[in-house]
Design a protein around this motif. Sequence first.
Motif, mmCIF file in Angstrom:
data_model
loop_
_atom_site.group_PDB
_atom_site.id
_atom_site.type_symbol
_atom_site.label_atom_id
_atom_site.label_comp_id
_atom_site.label_asym_id
_atom_site.label_seq_id
_atom_site.Cartn_x
_atom_site.Cartn_y
_atom_site.Cartn_z
ATOM 1 N N GLY A 60 40.282 -0.208 11.178
ATOM 2 C CA GLY A 60 38.928 -0.187 12.238
ATOM 3 C C GLY A 60 37.841 -0.902 11.763
ATOM 4 O O GLY A 60 37.145 -1.827 12.219
ATOM 5 N N LEU A 61 37.395 -0.589 10.582
ATOM 6 C CA LEU A 61 36.177 -1.072 9.877
ATOM 7 C C LEU A 61 36.172 -2.650 9.460
ATOM 8 O O LEU A 61 35.405 -3.421 9.820
ATOM 9 N N VAL A 62 37.401 -3.200 8.976
ATOM 10 C CA VAL A 62 37.702 -4.454 8.781
ATOM 11 C C VAL A 62 37.802 -5.251 9.891
ATOM 12 O O VAL A 62 36.919 -6.415 9.846
ATOM 13 N N LEU A 63 38.099 -4.719 10.900
ATOM 14 C CA LEU A 63 38.330 -5.643 12.100
ATOM 15 C C LEU A 63 36.930 -5.759 12.779
ATOM 16 O O LEU A 63 36.609 -6.722 13.478
ATOM 17 N N ALA A 64 36.160 -4.218 12.664
ATOM 18 C CA ALA A 64 34.991 -4.543 13.378
ATOM 19 C C ALA A 64 33.860 -5.604 12.498
ATOM 20 O O ALA A 64 33.115 -6.057 13.129
ATOM 21 N N PHE A 65 33.918 -5.341 11.375
ATOM 22 C CA PHE A 65 33.188 -6.314 10.265
ATOM 23 C C PHE A 65 33.568 -7.865 10.701
ATOM 24 O O PHE A 65 32.585 -8.615 10.844
ATOM 25 N N ILE A 66 34.723 -8.182 10.802
ATOM 26 C CA ILE A 66 35.157 -9.496 11.042
ATOM 27 C C ILE A 66 34.390 -10.080 12.510
ATOM 28 O O ILE A 66 33.956 -11.065 12.702
ATOM 29 N N LEU A 81 30.728 -10.036 12.751
ATOM 30 C CA LEU A 81 30.031 -11.113 12.065
ATOM 31 C C LEU A 81 30.306 -12.180 13.057
ATOM 32 O O LEU A 81 29.378 -13.072 13.302
ATOM 33 N N ILE A 82 31.201 -12.488 13.605
ATOM 34 C CA ILE A 82 31.639 -13.536 14.427
ATOM 35 C C ILE A 82 30.577 -13.353 15.496
ATOM 36 O O ILE A 82 29.800 -14.535 16.139
ATOM 37 N N ALA A 83 30.643 -12.349 16.354
ATOM 38 C CA ALA A 83 29.721 -12.219 17.373
ATOM 39 C C ALA A 83 28.018 -12.420 17.086
ATOM 40 O O ALA A 83 27.532 -12.913 17.682
ATOM 41 N N ASN A 84 27.763 -12.021 15.679
ATOM 42 C CA ASN A 84 26.252 -12.325 15.330
ATOM 43 C C ASN A 84 26.156 -13.699 15.145
ATOM 44 O O ASN A 84 25.100 -14.027 15.446
ATOM 45 N N ARG A 85 27.082 -14.517 14.659
ATOM 46 C CA ARG A 85 26.926 -15.703 14.626
ATOM 47 C C ARG A 85 26.911 -16.731 15.853
ATOM 48 O O ARG A 85 26.111 -17.530 15.917
ATOM 49 N N LEU A 86 27.498 -16.026 16.715
ATOM 50 C CA LEU A 86 27.389 -16.566 18.228
ATOM 51 C C LEU A 86 25.992 -15.852 18.867
ATOM 52 O O LEU A 86 25.981 -16.457 20.130
ATOM 53 N N ARG A 87 25.275 -15.271 18.216
ATOM 54 C CA ARG A 87 24.171 -14.616 18.689
ATOM 55 C C ARG A 87 24.247 -13.885 19.934
ATOM 56 O O ARG A 87 23.553 -13.961 21.035
ATOM 57 N N ILE A 88 25.146 -12.925 19.821
ATOM 58 C CA ILE A 88 25.390 -12.017 20.846
ATOM 59 C C ILE A 88 25.696 -10.567 20.222
ATOM 60 O O ILE A 88 25.683 -10.499 18.801
ATOM 61 N N SER A 89 25.306 -9.540 20.871
ATOM 62 C CA SER A 89 25.566 -8.131 20.392
ATOM 63 C C SER A 89 26.701 -7.930 19.395
ATOM 64 O O SER A 89 27.824 -8.154 19.791
ATOM 65 N N PRO A 90 26.458 -7.572 18.161
ATOM 66 C CA PRO A 90 27.554 -7.144 17.387
ATOM 67 C C PRO A 90 28.484 -5.998 18.051
ATOM 68 O O PRO A 90 29.614 -5.977 17.710
ATOM 69 N N LEU A 91 28.013 -5.200 18.972
ATOM 70 C CA LEU A 91 28.855 -4.224 20.017
ATOM 71 C C LEU A 91 30.039 -4.860 20.391
ATOM 72 O O LEU A 91 30.938 -4.252 20.673
ATOM 73 N N VAL A 92 29.780 -6.029 20.920
ATOM 74 C CA VAL A 92 30.770 -6.890 21.590
ATOM 75 C C VAL A 92 32.024 -7.147 20.415
ATOM 76 O O VAL A 92 33.264 -7.099 20.881
ATOM 77 N N GLY A 93 31.716 -7.249 19.302
ATOM 78 C CA GLY A 93 32.702 -7.863 18.318
ATOM 79 C C GLY A 93 33.318 -6.331 18.124
ATOM 80 O O GLY A 93 34.640 -6.326 17.796
#
Length: 564
Positions: free
Chosen positions: A14-20, A23-35
């Motif tokens: 869960g933590l590894v997938l959430a981090f990946i 991070l992608i969501a943050n790079r796309l400038r959307i909320s990390p919650l989506v990731g």
Amino acid sequence: MEHSTPLITTIAGGLVLAFIFGLIANRLRISPLVGYLIAGIVAGKHTPGFVADEVLANQLAEVGVILLMFGVGLHFSLKDLLSVKKIAIPGAITQIAVATLLGMGLAYGLGWDLINGIVFGLCLSTASTVVLLRALEERQLIESQRGKIAIGWLIVEDLVMVLALVLLPAITGIIQQGHSDFASLAISLGITLGKVVAFIVLMIVVGRRVVPWLLAKSASTGSNELFTLSVLAIAMGIAYGSVQLFGASFALGAFFAGMVLNESELSHRAAQNTLPLRDAFAVLFFVSVGMLFEPMTLLEQPLAVMATLVIIVLGKSIAAFLIVRLFGHSKRTALTISASLAQIGEFAFILATMGIALGVMDKEGQSLILAGAILSILLNPLVFNLIGKYLNKTETIEDQIIEEVVEEEVAQVPVDMCNHVILVGYGRVGSILGSRLHDRDIPLVVVENSLSRVEMLRERDISTVLGNAGNHEMMSLARLDCARCLLVTTPNGYEAGEIVAYARAQRPDLMIIARAHYDDEVEYISERGANHVIMGEREIAQSMLEELHLDMSLNPNKAEGCPI
């Protein structure tokens, strides 16, 4: 040799997938919650590949809810809760009634029976604790009047859902027996209310004395481990006891545990020590929600999913907006409350599961609830952003600057001075600096995101900007362009580094002094342009050496002091 480790597998995966995906969501400038939600969908049984343990994930998510509500309680006093009761109680009850009726209307259109419609409507009426708190924290609204109303509203919703969970089996039994036993229903309701009231009274009367005393005793041992353990034991123990002994909810118990601990002078330290755990388990909460989602529901029932989402995002929001406006609050406050409630979460899942177990809800209803929860949580950051943009376009300068009496909030007051000191943060270190500068009549502007501290500072006639110094607009309001010095006392070294970097870019000639806890933070902040970075441990050692009258400077490369 193979080992069965579902708990470790679930946490690690869960933590590894959430981090990946975060991070992608943050790079796309959307909320990390989506990731985090997407990570849960990937880890769920409805998608190929890695599958985490759903039961364990839900239990870990419950720990996250407990720690988050405990953290909110640590910053939320009984006075704050009582101050919003006049709007939170009638507002939450009315909004729940409206959402339930809308849900019943949709259920009727889908051909469901009455009790199924009631349960379905109740599931759509309550907001997610974690989503609401994250949204308020990201926007520095926890301690604002809007934040207090939203949290008070949430507490009332939790109480109503606790009553619903207790009464649903009794109501179902009455319906299935084919006759009305209102006496039994009234007795069940009375017992439930009595237990919840007894728990709240016990916490206010006894807990406010016992819990701070326990915390002080653990702190007196000098062991940081024992202190942190005592904080977690209090939070988890009271939350568990509230459910087992009083029939309340984990969230409600944890909130009151934090609120009584707020009476202790050690509450700030308790909040800091539990912050990493709160963040980690909050992430697991979103992963667990994503795991429940079945993507095929979107293809099989698109119209029903859309109608469910409209009730959650629009129906509840419009009802909340009208209620808050009717109570005389500003458009900004009404829109903030509306956005906060435009999603559903934990109680919806619990209530739907109980409905299925009692035979009053089918799998179709649960699928729609899960789809509505996932989509509404995904859309919630977008709703907040749209409201922010709308207010920026429609509000006048007077709306943003002049204090609104109905909101009882501290508004931004333009700073009209130059050649002053900007002090970022007014905590334990900042308050000492600020008091001494003020006593010496040195022009001072404080940038602080705590509403209560801003109110206190303005009562002392100290110029203050309410907001996060990481926001460039806040630094402009503090008149960075003509300040004499910048003192950064925020405890987060990396946040301090970003503030320093922006200030240095704007003012190459500015004297900047910052605070750090660790060697890597000293290096990080220095690289970003600070003239001098002070680390507490070094300064303590230096002072002790000076007391011994030894000329052994631990920091020989000190920059020249701020010319004040």
